[in-house]
Every structure is written in structure tokens, then in C-alpha cells.
Design an enzyme around this catalytic site. Sequence first.
Site, PDB file in Angstrom:
ATOM      1  N   ARG A 225      40.022  24.833  37.225  1.00 33.48           N
ATOM      2  CA  ARG A 225      40.112  26.286  37.300  1.00 33.48           C
ATOM      3  C   ARG A 225      41.564  26.651  37.595  1.00 33.48           C
ATOM      4  NH1 ARG A 225      36.036  26.284  35.075  1.00 33.48           N
ATOM      5  NH2 ARG A 225      34.029  27.231  35.616  1.00 33.48           N
ATOM      6  N   GLU A 254      43.267  34.498  34.483  1.00 34.59           N
ATOM      7  CA  GLU A 254      42.712  34.595  33.132  1.00 34.59           C
ATOM      8  C   GLU A 254      42.075  35.959  32.901  1.00 34.59           C
ATOM      9  OE1 GLU A 254      40.148  31.412  31.948  1.00 34.59           O
ATOM     10  OE2 GLU A 254      41.355  29.906  32.934  1.00 34.59           O
ATOM     11  N   HIS A 272      41.520  28.002  27.583  1.00 28.21           N
ATOM     12  CA  HIS A 272      40.233  27.686  28.222  1.00 28.21           C
ATOM     13  C   HIS A 272      39.176  27.339  27.167  1.00 28.21           C
ATOM     14  CE1 HIS A 272      37.850  28.403  32.169  1.00 28.21           C
ATOM     15  NE2 HIS A 272      37.327  27.403  31.470  1.00 28.21           N
TER      16      HIS A 272
END
Length: 306
Positions: A225, A254, A272
Amino acid sequence: MESMGVLMTCPMHSYIEEGLAKRFKLFKLWHFPSFSAFAQAHANSVRAVVANVKVGVDAATIDSLPNLKIVSTYSVGYDNIDLRKCREKGIPVTNTPNVLTDDVADLAIALALSLFCTISHSPRRNSAPPFTPKLSGKAVGIIGLGRIGRAIAKRAEAFGCPIMYHSRSEKPESGYKYYSNVLHLAADSEVLVVACTLTPETRHIVNRGVIDALGPKGVLINIGRGPHVDEPELVSALSEGRLGGAGLDVFENEPEVRGELLRLENVVLTPHVGSDTVETCMAMADLVIANLEAHFLGKPLLTPVI
């Protein structure tokens, strides 16, 4: 089950959208001007929420849906779901582990190879391509030796890389060298891979000290993450040559990506996409739907988080 209202928080793969629409009364939140507009019209109809890593489920959302019975996330991670509120209200939460392990591990190795071999950078015109170090034989440190961490280790072993790791507890059966201190792991690593779950304890687990310990010849790979890494410190280290390179599939804010990262030549970025293969997207969707069906039929959940 066609009358069971299911709310999707954001657009996902067409396969899961179609599968949910066939089995349930599907609401797509992005078709409404705001959540409040949706809730005013349909809050009482929602029995399940399907979230993902982009749009989760916070306490306010849970409180706004009086008949919510289950939350299922189209992802392994569930850090953007308010588990405390779900526990308080007795709402089970499910995720999609296992099915995306191989894809994410493949991407971790691909990012490392791209950095070492400068695959993503075209040689400058009228100049010879630079000599690059090789991945084979590099010491690989892994933060988080869960399913994905082990899959990365297995792949790195095929390149003749010695494997070390840090995790919440030692895993003697793995046969890899355990470090209780991330700083020491980074100091002994040439490639440091972040593959742990995001928790308050692991937020910014890769900080300035860890980055400096990894050093100017070291490479950081993050497929966990974004908030695992202190991004401003990472940018500074890459710009100043205190870190050799970074391969990132996740980012601290993000979907926004820092402009500095986009301009650096010692960085490889992917948006991602660790689990974004056709096969895995379909398998994840099937698991989300199977969990919802099991819940509404009074059967045990396949992959419960709580």
C-alpha cells in the site's frame, strides 16, 4: 436473491458488475450525484456493499445504511473499511485473498527487473546504453511474509537471490533469515520489497532511516500500500542519490502520483495493477459473489475478515 440490494462503491471490472446485476438488485453509486442523494432514495434497500481499494466503506456510510448486512471488498486489502464500526454493528466483512497472490508477486519481480535492466527507459539517441547491475544473486529483503511475500520469495529464489524477511512474528518453517528490526533488514538488503498489510503500525514502515539503510545501490519495491512508504522522504532520497531506485505499484495519495516521481529516471511506476489480469479479476469477482450468496443463504462465508 434478486430483491437483495447490493451497492457498488465505484466502477470495477465489467465481469463483477454483470455478475452482481444478474443475481441481485444492483446499485452503482457513481450513477448518483452524491452518496447523500443515493441514500435519500435507496438507503433502506441496501443489504450489501461491494467495495475495493479505491473506494472503501467508512463509518458514516455504514451508519447511513440501516439494513446493511455484509461488506465484501473486491481486494485482499481492507484497510479502507471501518472494521471497528462493522464489528460494533455485527456486519461481516469478506475479502479476496489467494486468487491474486501470483499476479502481485509476478509484478514485484517485473518491477525489479525493469529497474535493474532499465527496460522501461529507451536508450538515448546517439549514445550507448548504460551498463546495468543484474538482479540475479542480489540479497532480497521482504517486509511481510504472508501469502504474497512467500510467493515473491519463491520467485526471487529462482534468480539465486538470498531471502531475508521481517514480519510480526518469526516463521521458522520458511527457512529464510528473520529480522525483528526493519532497519537491520534494509541494511543487509540490496532489494527491499514491501508486501505487508497496512495497519497503523506499518504506516511509513519505510521511513528515512530505512531508506538510508538500504542505500544508494539499493532498490525499493512497493506492491503493498502507498502509505507504507514515507513518500516525500522517498522522493528526496531518489533525487539526491541516497537510494538507487524504486519500483512502485501503489502511492500514498492514490490515484494521485507525485509529479517528482514521474520525472525521475530511477523510478518505475505502474498504476496499482498488481491484480489486473483477466483471470484474476474474474476469480476475485467470483469470490465476492460467492461470499454474498453464502451469507444470504445462511451458509459459512468463504473468506471472512470478521
